[in-house]
Design a protein around this motif. Structure first.
Motif: not given
Length: 313
Positions: A258-267, A166-171, A237-248
């Motif tokens: 979004e990250l918790l939905d994917i991983t199932g980590f506890p809150g 899961i590749a994630a980034t924040m803007f 935009l291409q890098l985001l499209h090809d490699h990142f899963d969680v972006v905001s």
């Protein structure tokens, strides 16, 4: 002592521009369009039982808050959270270097490791079927524009073990982001005029980077091939499209969900940290100049497109 150099594909200006055509829709074998967002995530498998969260941390975007929050998951009492086994160490190797060669040395260490650790190339291996690992990528860690092959390599390695990468980034809003970085001027004994001077050029390095430049080049370089802003935007935009899963863009709550939905980590509460509480004052002329520079650098257009793609409900 010789310096280890990572073998990467260098782009000439013409090759680089050819690479940055408008993003084309990707399709599956059933001719179904794959959206440019979390397109590698199989929602029927959520939450995944094992994997690796790779957080690419842009400065002054609230990334310190996310990094601290992710760190909390490596401190869980495994006896109480038996269904979530998170590697006790959050992998990272980063820092501000004094010159370009040192930046590249840090990137080499982040990717390939050194005598103290195996780098990301080693960290992505040997994931147990009930285990999650977390990696924090920050200053001098990766020049994404020329090292994207590692993101693919690491994803393939993790997925080959039956786990999720899961590749994630924040803007952040580009003008707000740029203004917030002025808090560092005194640290570098600089002035507002000098602080933004590098943005009047195509490739000159400065003491800080806009979000577009940092996402593409980190602090390792800045637009070495001198491409125009439109191609920089399309490349990011291409890098985001090809490699990142969680972006905001902002919206930490959305990022968290979004990250918790994917991983199932506890809150766990995501507490704000590294917040600047002093007031930064700007004149109307200064704000107009900053906006003009961000427009000409491509940041305004880039963030408009990112919001349109990723901040949808």
């Amino acid at each position: 002592m010789s310096t280890t150099v990572i073998n990467v594909d260098e782009f000439s200006p013409s090759q680089y521009n050819d690479r940055h055509n408008i993003i084309e829709s990707k399709t599956t074998n059933n001719n179904q369009t794959i959206p440019p967002r979390a397109h590698r995530i199989d929602k029927s498998k959520l939450p995944y039982k094992c994997g690796l969260v790779f957080f690419y941390h842009l400065p002054s975007t609230g990334g310190a808050t996310i990094k601290q929050w992710l760190s909390k998951y490596t401190e869980l009492d495994q006896s109480e959270e038996s269904s979530i086994n998170i590697n006790p160490k959050l992998f990272e190797h980063w820092g501000r270097a004094k010159d370009g060669s040192a930046h590249k040395d840090m990137q080499t260490t982040f990717i390939n490791g050194n005598k103290h650790h195996n780098g990301m190339n080693g960290f992505v291996k040997n994931i147990m079927q009930d285990e999650w690992k977390i990696a924090h990528c920050h200053h001098s860690s990766m020049h994404l524009n020329t090292t994207e092959q590692y993101l693919k390599q690491w994803r393939d390695t993790v997925e080959s073990q039956g786990c999720a990468f899961i590749a994630a980034t924040m803007f952040r809003d580009p003008l707000s982001h740029t203004m917030s970085l002025y808090k560092h001027i005194k640290r570098y004994d600089s002035s507002r005029e000098v602080w933004t001077k590098h943005l009047e050029t195509t490739s000159e390095m400065g003491q800080w980077s806009t979000q577009l430049d940092y996402f593409l080049y980190n602090f390792i370089d800045r637009n070495p091939d001198g491409v125009d802003k439109d191609n920089k935007v399309q490349r990011a935009l291409q890098l985001l499209h090809d490699h990142f899963d969680v972006v905001s863009v902002g919206e930490h709550d959305r990022f968290k969900k979004e990250l918790l939905d994917i991983t199932g980590f506890p809150g766990i509460e995501m507490k704000r940290t590294n917040t600047f509480h002093k007031e930064l004052a700007f004149t109307k002329a200064e704000v107009e100049q900053l906006q003009k520079l961000l427009d000409s650098n491509g940041d305004t257009e880039f963030m408009y497109e990112v919001k349109k793609l990723y901040n949808k409900s």
